[in-house]
Write an enzyme that holds these catalytic residues in place. Structure first.
Site, PDB file in Angstrom:
ATOM      1  N   HIS A   1      -4.423   1.029   7.526  1.00 54.70           N
ATOM      2  CA  HIS A   1      -3.072   1.596   7.575  1.00 54.70           C
ATOM      3  C   HIS A   1      -2.952   2.766   6.600  1.00 54.70           C
ATOM      4  O   HIS A   1      -2.438   3.846   6.955  1.00 54.70           O
ATOM      5  CB  HIS A   1      -2.056   0.501   7.238  1.00 54.70           C
ATOM      6  CG  HIS A   1      -0.626   0.925   7.282  1.00 54.70           C
ATOM      7  ND1 HIS A   1       0.268   0.453   8.210  1.00 54.70           N
ATOM      8  CD2 HIS A   1       0.089   1.767   6.484  1.00 54.70           C
ATOM      9  CE1 HIS A   1       1.463   0.979   8.006  1.00 54.70           C
ATOM     10  NE2 HIS A   1       1.379   1.786   6.952  1.00 54.70           N
ATOM     11  N   GLU A   2      -3.424   2.573   5.360  1.00 53.03           N
ATOM     12  CA  GLU A   2      -3.271   3.621   4.354  1.00 53.03           C
ATOM     13  C   GLU A   2      -4.221   4.795   4.608  1.00 53.03           C
ATOM     14  O   GLU A   2      -3.847   5.957   4.404  1.00 53.03           O
ATOM     15  CB  GLU A   2      -3.479   3.050   2.949  1.00 53.03           C
ATOM     16  CG  GLU A   2      -2.496   1.962   2.558  1.00 53.03           C
ATOM     17  CD  GLU A   2      -1.026   2.356   2.761  1.00 53.03           C
ATOM     18  OE1 GLU A   2      -0.701   3.552   2.598  1.00 53.03           O
ATOM     19  OE2 GLU A   2      -0.223   1.470   3.086  1.00 53.03           O
TER      20      GLU A   2
ATOM     21  N   GLY B   1       0.838  -1.188   0.000  1.00 55.02           N
ATOM     22  CA  GLY B   1       0.000   0.000   0.000  1.00 55.02           C
ATOM     23  C   GLY B   1       0.870   1.233   0.000  1.00 55.02           C
ATOM     24  O   GLY B   1       2.024   1.201   0.453  1.00 55.02           O
TER      25      GLY B   1
ATOM     26  N   CYS C   1       6.133  -0.120   7.850  1.00 58.84           N
ATOM     27  CA  CYS C   1       5.721   1.033   7.050  1.00 58.84           C
ATOM     28  C   CYS C   1       6.882   1.488   6.193  1.00 58.84           C
ATOM     29  O   CYS C   1       8.019   1.594   6.682  1.00 58.84           O
ATOM     30  CB  CYS C   1       5.245   2.171   7.954  1.00 58.84           C
ATOM     31  SG  CYS C   1       4.714   3.644   7.057  1.00 58.84           S
ATOM     32  N   LEU C   2       6.599   1.789   4.933  1.00 58.57           N
ATOM     33  CA  LEU C   2       7.646   2.250   4.025  1.00 58.57           C
ATOM     34  C   LEU C   2       8.227   3.591   4.460  1.00 58.57           C
ATOM     35  O   LEU C   2       9.359   3.922   4.092  1.00 58.57           O
ATOM     36  CB  LEU C   2       7.086   2.359   2.598  1.00 58.57           C
ATOM     37  CG  LEU C   2       6.564   1.050   1.987  1.00 58.57           C
ATOM     38  CD1 LEU C   2       5.957   1.314   0.620  1.00 58.57           C
ATOM     39  CD2 LEU C   2       7.673   0.015   1.895  1.00 58.57           C
TER      40      LEU C   2
ATOM     41  N   HIS D   1      -2.709   7.038   7.120  1.00 57.27           N
ATOM     42  CA  HIS D   1      -1.723   7.947   6.537  1.00 57.27           C
ATOM     43  C   HIS D   1      -2.391   9.240   6.070  1.00 57.27           C
ATOM     44  O   HIS D   1      -1.821  10.329   6.215  1.00 57.27           O
ATOM     45  CB  HIS D   1      -1.028   7.296   5.335  1.00 57.27           C
ATOM     46  CG  HIS D   1       0.220   6.555   5.672  1.00 57.27           C
ATOM     47  ND1 HIS D   1       1.293   7.131   6.321  1.00 57.27           N
ATOM     48  CD2 HIS D   1       0.592   5.273   5.411  1.00 57.27           C
ATOM     49  CE1 HIS D   1       2.261   6.245   6.463  1.00 57.27           C
ATOM     50  NE2 HIS D   1       1.860   5.108   5.924  1.00 57.27           N
TER      51      HIS D   1
ATOM     52  N   GLN E   1       2.964   9.886   1.232  1.00 54.80           N
ATOM     53  CA  GLN E   1       4.254   9.205   1.318  1.00 54.80           C
ATOM     54  C   GLN E   1       5.194   9.571   0.185  1.00 54.80           C
ATOM     55  O   GLN E   1       6.390   9.276   0.258  1.00 54.80           O
ATOM     56  CB  GLN E   1       4.060   7.689   1.394  1.00 54.80           C
ATOM     57  CG  GLN E   1       3.424   7.236   2.700  1.00 54.80           C
ATOM     58  CD  GLN E   1       3.297   5.737   2.769  1.00 54.80           C
ATOM     59  OE1 GLN E   1       2.344   5.151   2.267  1.00 54.80           O
ATOM     60  NE2 GLN E   1       4.286   5.098   3.391  1.00 54.80           N
TER      61      GLN E   1
END
Length: 216
Positions: free
Chosen positions: A174-175, A74, A132-133, A178, A79
């Site tokens: 999660h997304e 995702g 997480c990226l 963000h 991000q």
């Protein structure tokens, strides 16, 4: 400030948003911003047509390529430094049948969420490690509702409401977090925090062994 009370967005004009997106897309593969960047800590603006159709399609394609290259399952627009409520999701699922069953992790086809909101639709809660990226190098256990109902727009503008369960529901949450300026660490059981180099100790279908070993 709690995870459910996002720091308010600083609205940008349509012209400013469009110009910023074009500048980000000048990079063939824009870098993922890391924790500490302010764009990750403000609620993103609703998408309301700030981009023409071609630029929106290019943004979505770029986000998908960045997500795959990372690799991840995702990616939210903030991000890559873009404060718009847009996220992309895609997961091949778990190849190991035991993990797939324990985590309810089927394949999730490529999905675009525009202006998503979600609500939990059942009392059941799952606890698993997340990474997480934008927070490289670490993972931690996060408890999340097993099933959610998400309402969002598709790229063609059609608004849909879809139910997600298990791991796909975790990715949606999660997304969407963000887009509210929330990182998974805001919701994590911090005693479970594990460096990637140590995660092999707890890479099991469930977090039971990690609970015993780390005392959370």
């Amino acid at each position: 400030m709690t995870a459910d009370a996002p720091f308010p967005a600083v609205p940008l004009s349509q012209e400013a948003i469009a110009a910023h997106v074009r500048s980000v897309l000048d990079d063939e593969l824009p870098p993922i911003v890391a924790a500490g960047h302010p764009v990750l800590r403000r609620a993103a603006q609703d998408y309301d047509g700030q981009l023409d159709d071609a630029t929106l399609a290019r943004l979505i394609d770029t986000m998908r390529r960045v997500m795959h290259a990372a690799p991840g399952v995702g990616l939210a627009a903030p991000q890559i430094g873009i404060p718009l409520r847009i996220a992309v999701l895609e997961d091949a699922g778990a190849a190991d049948p035991e993990i797939a069953a324990a985590r309810s992790r089927p394949a999730l086809p490529f999905t675009v969420l525009i202006n998503p909101r979600y609500t939990a639709t059942a009392g059941e809660v799952d606890a698993f490690y997340e990474g997480c990226l934008s927070v490289p190098g670490y993972q931690a256990v996060v408890e999340r509702p097993h099933r959610v109902e998400a309402t969002y727009a598709r790229p063609d503008g059609r608004i849909v409401t879809t139910g997600f369960a298990g791991w796909p529901a975790r990715i949606v949450q999660h997304e969407t977090d963000h887009l509210n300026g929330t990182l998974y660490l805001d919701r994590a059981i911090l005693r479970s925090l594990t460096a990637d180099a140590e995660h092999h100790r707890w890479a099991r279908p469930t977090v039971d062994e990690a609970r015993r070993g780390l005392g959370f």
